[in-house]
Motif scaffolding. Sequence first.
Motif, short mmCIF file in Angstrom:
data_model
loop_
_atom_site.label_atom_id
_atom_site.label_comp_id
_atom_site.label_asym_id
_atom_site.label_seq_id
_atom_site.Cartn_x
_atom_site.Cartn_y
_atom_site.Cartn_z
N ARG A 74 0.83 -1.21 0.00
CA ARG A 74 0.00 0.00 0.00
C ARG A 74 0.87 1.26 0.00
NH1 ARG A 74 -2.96 -3.44 3.29
NH2 ARG A 74 -2.02 -2.61 5.19
N LEU A 75 1.96 1.23 0.76
CA LEU A 75 2.87 2.38 0.81
C LEU A 75 3.48 2.64 -0.56
CD1 LEU A 75 4.41 4.55 2.38
CD2 LEU A 75 6.06 2.77 3.04
N ALA A 76 3.98 1.60 -1.21
CA ALA A 76 4.59 1.75 -2.53
C ALA A 76 3.56 2.24 -3.55
CB ALA A 76 5.20 0.42 -2.98
N ASP A 120 2.46 8.00 14.91
CA ASP A 120 2.80 9.40 14.60
C ASP A 120 3.47 9.51 13.23
OD1 ASP A 120 5.10 8.10 15.58
OD2 ASP A 120 5.89 9.93 16.50
N LYS A 121 4.27 8.53 12.90
CA LYS A 121 4.95 8.52 11.60
C LYS A 121 3.96 8.13 10.49
CE LYS A 121 9.48 7.54 13.55
NZ LYS A 121 9.12 7.77 14.94
N LEU A 122 3.08 7.23 10.80
CA LEU A 122 2.06 6.81 9.84
C LEU A 122 1.17 7.98 9.44
CD1 LEU A 122 1.08 4.21 8.43
CD2 LEU A 122 -0.51 3.92 10.31
N VAL A 123 0.83 8.83 10.41
CA VAL A 123 -0.01 10.00 10.13
C VAL A 123 0.70 10.94 9.16
CG1 VAL A 123 -1.01 12.08 11.18
CG2 VAL A 123 -1.33 9.85 12.27
N VAL A 124 1.99 11.14 9.35
CA VAL A 124 2.77 12.02 8.46
C VAL A 124 2.84 11.41 7.06
CG1 VAL A 124 5.08 12.98 8.03
CG2 VAL A 124 4.07 13.09 10.33
N LEU A 125 3.10 10.11 6.98
CA LEU A 125 3.13 9.44 5.67
C LEU A 125 1.79 9.58 4.96
CD1 LEU A 125 4.97 6.08 6.51
CD2 LEU A 125 5.81 7.91 5.01
N ALA A 126 0.72 9.34 5.69
CA ALA A 126 -0.62 9.39 5.09
C ALA A 126 -0.94 10.80 4.59
CB ALA A 126 -1.66 8.94 6.11
N ASP A 127 -0.57 11.80 5.37
CA ASP A 127 -0.83 13.18 4.97
C ASP A 127 -0.05 13.50 3.69
OD1 ASP A 127 -1.92 15.85 5.42
OD2 ASP A 127 0.15 16.42 5.86
N TRP A 128 1.22 13.12 3.64
CA TRP A 128 2.04 13.35 2.47
C TRP A 128 1.47 12.65 1.24
CZ3 TRP A 128 6.26 9.55 1.11
CH2 TRP A 128 6.90 9.88 -0.08
N LEU A 129 1.02 11.41 1.43
CA LEU A 129 0.58 10.59 0.30
C LEU A 129 -0.92 10.72 0.02
CD1 LEU A 129 2.76 7.48 1.13
CD2 LEU A 129 3.14 9.17 -0.70
N LYS A 130 -1.59 11.61 0.76
CA LYS A 130 -3.02 11.87 0.56
C LYS A 130 -3.86 10.60 0.70
CE LYS A 130 -2.13 15.94 -2.31
NZ LYS A 130 -0.86 16.21 -1.76
N ARG A 134 -2.34 1.64 6.96
CA ARG A 134 -2.00 0.63 7.97
C ARG A 134 -2.76 -0.68 7.78
NH1 ARG A 134 -0.62 -2.81 10.88
NH2 ARG A 134 -0.05 -2.72 13.06
N PHE A 135 -4.08 -0.56 7.53
CA PHE A 135 -4.92 -1.76 7.53
C PHE A 135 -5.54 -2.11 6.19
CE2 PHE A 135 -5.19 0.04 11.86
CZ PHE A 135 -4.60 -1.01 12.54
N GLY A 136 -5.44 -1.25 5.21
CA GLY A 136 -6.02 -1.53 3.90
C GLY A 136 -7.52 -1.51 3.91
N ALA A 193 0.85 3.99 -2.96
CA ALA A 193 0.51 5.38 -2.64
C ALA A 193 1.62 6.32 -3.12
CB ALA A 193 0.28 5.54 -1.15
N MET A 194 2.88 5.90 -2.98
CA MET A 194 3.99 6.72 -3.46
C MET A 194 3.91 6.87 -4.98
SD MET A 194 7.22 5.50 -1.08
CE MET A 194 8.40 6.65 -1.85
N LEU A 195 3.66 5.77 -5.67
CA LEU A 195 3.54 5.82 -7.13
C LEU A 195 2.37 6.71 -7.55
CD1 LEU A 195 4.24 2.13 -8.19
CD2 LEU A 195 5.56 4.16 -8.85
N ALA A 196 1.25 6.61 -6.84
CA ALA A 196 0.07 7.40 -7.17
C ALA A 196 0.34 8.90 -7.03
CB ALA A 196 -1.10 6.99 -6.28
N GLN A 197 1.27 9.26 -6.17
CA GLN A 197 1.62 10.67 -5.98
C GLN A 197 2.84 11.09 -6.80
OE1 GLN A 197 -0.23 12.96 -4.38
NE2 GLN A 197 -1.70 11.29 -4.23
#
Length: 142
Positions: free
Chosen positions: A11-13, A59-69, A76-78, A15-19
């Motif tokens: 999911r992280l990868a 706390d780090k997940l929130v920052v990642l999610a905000d960056w990746l929209k 985290r859970f899909g 989301a990064m590609l999508a942005q």
Amino acid sequence: MSNERAEFSKRLAAAMLAQGHEPRPGVLVTQFNLRFPGTSVVFQTASRWLNGKGIPEQDKLVVLADWLKESPDFLRFGDRAVHGKRGARQVKEEAPTYDDQKVFDIYRALPAAQQKVVCDVILALAAPPSRRSTSIKRRAGA
């Protein structure tokens, strides 16, 4: 590698590609550290997140999610976060959107005394809840 970690890394990868970002540790560590107010993460940490060997703390997940929209829960859970593991109703509050540059320009145009007030408010809101209640009690004279 646990299935949960592997799914998170996918999911992280994605989301990064999508942005428009390559899902590489170097890109992730740079972009994350630009946004995270705490201690920077190292290349190995970003690599673990992308290779299914680790999941960031909330706390780090929130920052990642905000960056990746994305929502932190989805990263985290899909789909479990969207549908709810037990069918619980999910309520998503829409975050207000602000033109960050415009807000910053307004802040910079304020007199120094008002800039200090704005900074004090931001720091108070960013403090952990236990520190917020202590500082509020001190200011109230308790």
